[in-house]
Scaffold this motif. Structure first.
Motif, mmCIF file in Angstrom:
data_model
loop_
_atom_site.group_PDB
_atom_site.id
_atom_site.type_symbol
_atom_site.label_atom_id
_atom_site.label_comp_id
_atom_site.label_asym_id
_atom_site.label_seq_id
_atom_site.Cartn_x
_atom_site.Cartn_y
_atom_site.Cartn_z
ATOM 1 N N SER A 63 -23.610 7.325 30.332
ATOM 2 C CA SER A 63 -22.434 6.126 30.952
ATOM 3 C C SER A 63 -21.745 6.010 30.007
ATOM 4 C CB SER A 63 -23.523 5.235 31.648
ATOM 5 O OG SER A 63 -23.110 4.202 30.505
ATOM 6 N N ILE A 64 -20.896 5.889 31.463
ATOM 7 C CA ILE A 64 -18.676 5.352 31.265
ATOM 8 C C ILE A 64 -18.547 4.180 31.467
ATOM 9 C CG2 ILE A 64 -16.984 5.984 30.484
ATOM 10 C CD1 ILE A 64 -17.379 8.582 30.178
ATOM 11 N N GLU A 65 -17.920 3.483 30.801
ATOM 12 C CA GLU A 65 -17.301 1.357 31.988
ATOM 13 C C GLU A 65 -16.108 1.324 31.222
ATOM 14 O OE1 GLU A 65 -18.998 -2.444 31.208
ATOM 15 O OE2 GLU A 65 -20.616 -1.678 31.828
ATOM 16 N N ARG A 66 -15.874 1.546 32.867
ATOM 17 C CA ARG A 66 -13.839 0.700 32.402
ATOM 18 C C ARG A 66 -13.943 -0.399 32.325
ATOM 19 N NH1 ARG A 66 -8.885 2.972 33.813
ATOM 20 N NH2 ARG A 66 -9.755 4.499 35.304
ATOM 21 N N LYS A 67 -13.210 -0.360 30.515
ATOM 22 C CA LYS A 67 -13.212 -1.586 30.225
ATOM 23 C C LYS A 67 -11.790 -2.611 31.020
ATOM 24 C CE LYS A 67 -13.636 -3.275 26.178
ATOM 25 N NZ LYS A 67 -13.721 -3.425 24.783
ATOM 26 N N GLU A 121 -7.583 -1.014 31.458
ATOM 27 C CA GLU A 121 -6.686 0.134 32.095
ATOM 28 C C GLU A 121 -7.147 1.807 31.765
ATOM 29 O OE1 GLU A 121 -2.276 2.035 33.088
ATOM 30 O OE2 GLU A 121 -2.849 -0.062 33.587
ATOM 31 N N ASP A 122 -6.875 1.372 30.243
ATOM 32 C CA ASP A 122 -7.126 2.190 29.465
ATOM 33 C C ASP A 122 -7.984 2.571 28.499
ATOM 34 O OD1 ASP A 122 -4.625 4.163 30.529
ATOM 35 O OD2 ASP A 122 -3.347 2.670 28.656
ATOM 36 N N GLU A 123 -9.046 1.674 28.537
ATOM 37 C CA GLU A 123 -9.830 1.652 27.824
ATOM 38 C C GLU A 123 -11.359 1.358 28.118
ATOM 39 O OE1 GLU A 123 -9.716 -0.485 23.863
ATOM 40 O OE2 GLU A 123 -10.699 -2.113 24.823
ATOM 41 N N TYR A 124 -12.337 2.155 27.701
ATOM 42 C CA TYR A 124 -13.761 2.795 28.184
ATOM 43 C C TYR A 124 -14.795 2.091 27.180
ATOM 44 C CZ TYR A 124 -11.267 4.844 32.065
ATOM 45 O OH TYR A 124 -10.201 5.447 32.643
ATOM 46 N N ASN A 125 -15.731 1.949 27.705
ATOM 47 C CA ASN A 125 -16.921 1.599 26.497
ATOM 48 C C ASN A 125 -18.075 2.526 27.213
ATOM 49 O OD1 ASN A 125 -17.181 -0.912 25.524
ATOM 50 N ND2 ASN A 125 -17.868 -1.873 26.880
ATOM 51 N N VAL A 126 -18.393 4.108 26.158
ATOM 52 C CA VAL A 126 -18.577 5.478 25.772
ATOM 53 C C VAL A 126 -19.905 4.877 25.485
ATOM 54 C CG1 VAL A 126 -18.544 7.979 26.028
ATOM 55 C CG2 VAL A 126 -16.319 6.248 26.609
ATOM 56 N N THR A 127 -21.108 5.055 26.619
ATOM 57 C CA THR A 127 -22.093 4.856 25.694
ATOM 58 C C THR A 127 -23.126 6.168 25.650
ATOM 59 O OG1 THR A 127 -22.648 2.876 26.316
ATOM 60 C CG2 THR A 127 -25.011 3.663 26.257
ATOM 61 N N GLY A 128 -24.082 6.688 24.934
ATOM 62 C CA GLY A 128 -24.495 8.225 24.967
ATOM 63 C C GLY A 128 -25.167 8.550 23.710
ATOM 64 N N ASP A 129 -26.437 9.280 23.476
ATOM 65 C CA ASP A 129 -27.087 9.724 22.296
ATOM 66 C C ASP A 129 -26.466 10.073 21.876
ATOM 67 O OD1 ASP A 129 -28.927 8.401 24.550
ATOM 68 O OD2 ASP A 129 -29.561 10.271 25.582
ATOM 69 N N LEU A 130 -26.506 9.394 19.951
ATOM 70 C CA LEU A 130 -25.837 9.958 19.308
ATOM 71 C C LEU A 130 -27.262 10.511 18.381
ATOM 72 C CD1 LEU A 130 -23.895 10.601 17.007
ATOM 73 C CD2 LEU A 130 -24.594 8.317 15.725
ATOM 74 N N THR A 131 -27.596 11.941 17.964
ATOM 75 C CA THR A 131 -28.687 12.502 16.725
ATOM 76 C C THR A 131 -27.961 12.517 16.325
ATOM 77 O OG1 THR A 131 -28.806 12.913 19.235
ATOM 78 C CG2 THR A 131 -30.338 14.105 16.869
ATOM 79 N N LEU A 132 -28.467 11.618 14.870
ATOM 80 C CA LEU A 132 -28.045 11.929 13.669
ATOM 81 C C LEU A 132 -29.470 12.428 12.613
ATOM 82 C CD1 LEU A 132 -25.927 12.558 10.914
ATOM 83 C CD2 LEU A 132 -26.647 9.724 10.926
ATOM 84 N N HIS A 133 -29.601 12.590 11.308
ATOM 85 C CA HIS A 133 -30.734 12.883 10.497
ATOM 86 C C HIS A 133 -32.344 12.957 11.412
ATOM 87 C CE1 HIS A 133 -32.798 12.274 6.769
ATOM 88 N NE2 HIS A 133 -32.693 12.984 6.551
ATOM 89 N N GLY A 134 -31.872 14.127 13.020
ATOM 90 C CA GLY A 134 -33.337 14.385 13.138
ATOM 91 C C GLY A 134 -33.397 12.968 14.062
ATOM 92 N N LEU A 153 -11.991 8.297 32.842
ATOM 93 C CA LEU A 153 -13.258 8.700 32.367
ATOM 94 C C LEU A 153 -14.466 8.181 32.664
ATOM 95 C CD1 LEU A 153 -12.116 8.087 28.737
ATOM 96 C CD2 LEU A 153 -11.893 10.238 29.701
ATOM 97 N N THR A 154 -14.351 7.903 33.940
ATOM 98 C CA THR A 154 -15.892 6.899 34.610
ATOM 99 C C THR A 154 -16.990 7.884 34.680
ATOM 100 O OG1 THR A 154 -15.262 6.090 36.478
ATOM 101 C CG2 THR A 154 -14.644 5.646 35.006
ATOM 102 N N THR A 155 -16.106 9.483 35.363
ATOM 103 C CA THR A 155 -17.375 10.590 35.651
ATOM 104 C C THR A 155 -17.040 11.517 34.466
ATOM 105 O OG1 THR A 155 -14.969 11.710 36.253
ATOM 106 C CG2 THR A 155 -16.875 10.119 37.857
ATOM 107 N N ALA A 156 -16.616 10.978 33.570
ATOM 108 C CA ALA A 156 -15.994 13.024 32.662
ATOM 109 C C ALA A 156 -17.861 12.796 31.653
ATOM 110 C CB ALA A 156 -15.811 11.801 31.133
ATOM 111 N N ASN A 157 -18.451 14.402 31.193
ATOM 112 C CA ASN A 157 -18.769 14.569 30.193
ATOM 113 C C ASN A 157 -18.404 15.173 29.193
ATOM 114 O OD1 ASN A 157 -20.506 14.757 32.747
ATOM 115 N ND2 ASN A 157 -20.251 16.455 33.792
ATOM 116 N N ILE A 158 -19.261 14.247 28.274
ATOM 117 C CA ILE A 158 -18.661 14.598 26.252
ATOM 118 C C ILE A 158 -19.719 15.031 25.500
ATOM 119 C CG2 ILE A 158 -17.835 13.739 24.683
ATOM 120 C CD1 ILE A 158 -16.386 11.531 27.579
ATOM 121 N N VAL A 159 -19.969 16.148 25.407
ATOM 122 C CA VAL A 159 -20.896 15.821 24.525
ATOM 123 C C VAL A 159 -19.827 16.326 22.480
ATOM 124 C CG1 VAL A 159 -22.392 17.731 23.050
ATOM 125 C CG2 VAL A 159 -22.280 17.212 25.926
ATOM 126 N N PHE A 160 -19.987 15.744 21.590
ATOM 127 C CA PHE A 160 -19.079 15.608 20.661
ATOM 128 C C PHE A 160 -20.338 15.936 18.930
ATOM 129 C CE2 PHE A 160 -16.604 14.296 17.534
ATOM 130 C CZ PHE A 160 -14.779 14.585 17.737
#
Length: 177
Positions: free
Chosen positions: A90-94, A96-109, A45-52
């Motif tokens: 940014s995504i950092e591998r912890k 083999e199967d676990e990652y720290n996925v950091t991103g911008d969370l937008t909630l309530h403006g 997942l280190t090169t993934a693009n995720i929008v949730f």
């Protein structure tokens, strides 16, 4: 495997949360409407693009009065802020199967950087030949960081609603054609 687009199967996925109530117990709930744009190699997942995206009006705590209060201006104010969005930065591998996925969370403006621990649960083909992958994610968000500060003092001390919201997410996704 190379990077591909994945479509979330909402029938086999969930976005759950828990928060302290009266400082003595947990109240659990879920958001039932959500979608994602995922472009990833699921085994790296280190090169993934995720929008949730989460439709906050879809909140369900199994209590209609509470859910309506949570949708009101006291909390989510869904008329003005209908969506909670997470965009990976940014995504950092912890391991083999676990990652720290950091991103911008937008909630309530409000937008803040948050990190979720994401686990690759596996991949396979369904009975119709569709390629599927599974992920789980865990993370904690302080609601007050997003201006969600409504509360009530308790006679015995403390407050009615905790600040820390624990998220637990399970996703199944199909490789997009």
């Amino acid at each position: 495997m190379t990077k591909a687009k994945w479509a979330v199967d909402t029938a086999h996925s969930n976005v759950d949360f828990s928060i302290k109530h009266m400082m003595i117990a947990k109240t659990n709930g879920a958001f039932h409407k959500f979608d994602a744009e995922i472009e990833a190699n699921p085994t790296d997942l280190t090169t993934a693009n995720i929008v949730f995206n989460v439709d906050v009006a879809s909140i369900d705590t199994r209590n209609e009065d509470r859910d309506n209060h949570l949708r009101s201006a006291d909390f989510f104010d869904v008329e003005n802020y209908p969506t909670m969005t997470f965009k990976s930065t940014s995504i950092e591998r912890k391991d083999e199967d676990e990652y720290n996925v950091t991103g911008d969370l937008t909630l309530h403006g409000v937008t803040k950087s948050e990190t979720f621990v994401v686990t690759f649960e596996g991949q396979g083909k369904d009975p119709w030949g569709n390629e599927k992958v599974g992920f789980s994610a865990e993370g904690t968000v302080n609601r007050s960081d997003y201006g969600l500060t409504w509360n009530a003092a308790l006679e015995t001390g403390g407050v009615l609603v905790g600040d820390k919201v624990k998220f637990s997410i399970s996703l199944e996704a199909a490789k997009a054609e």
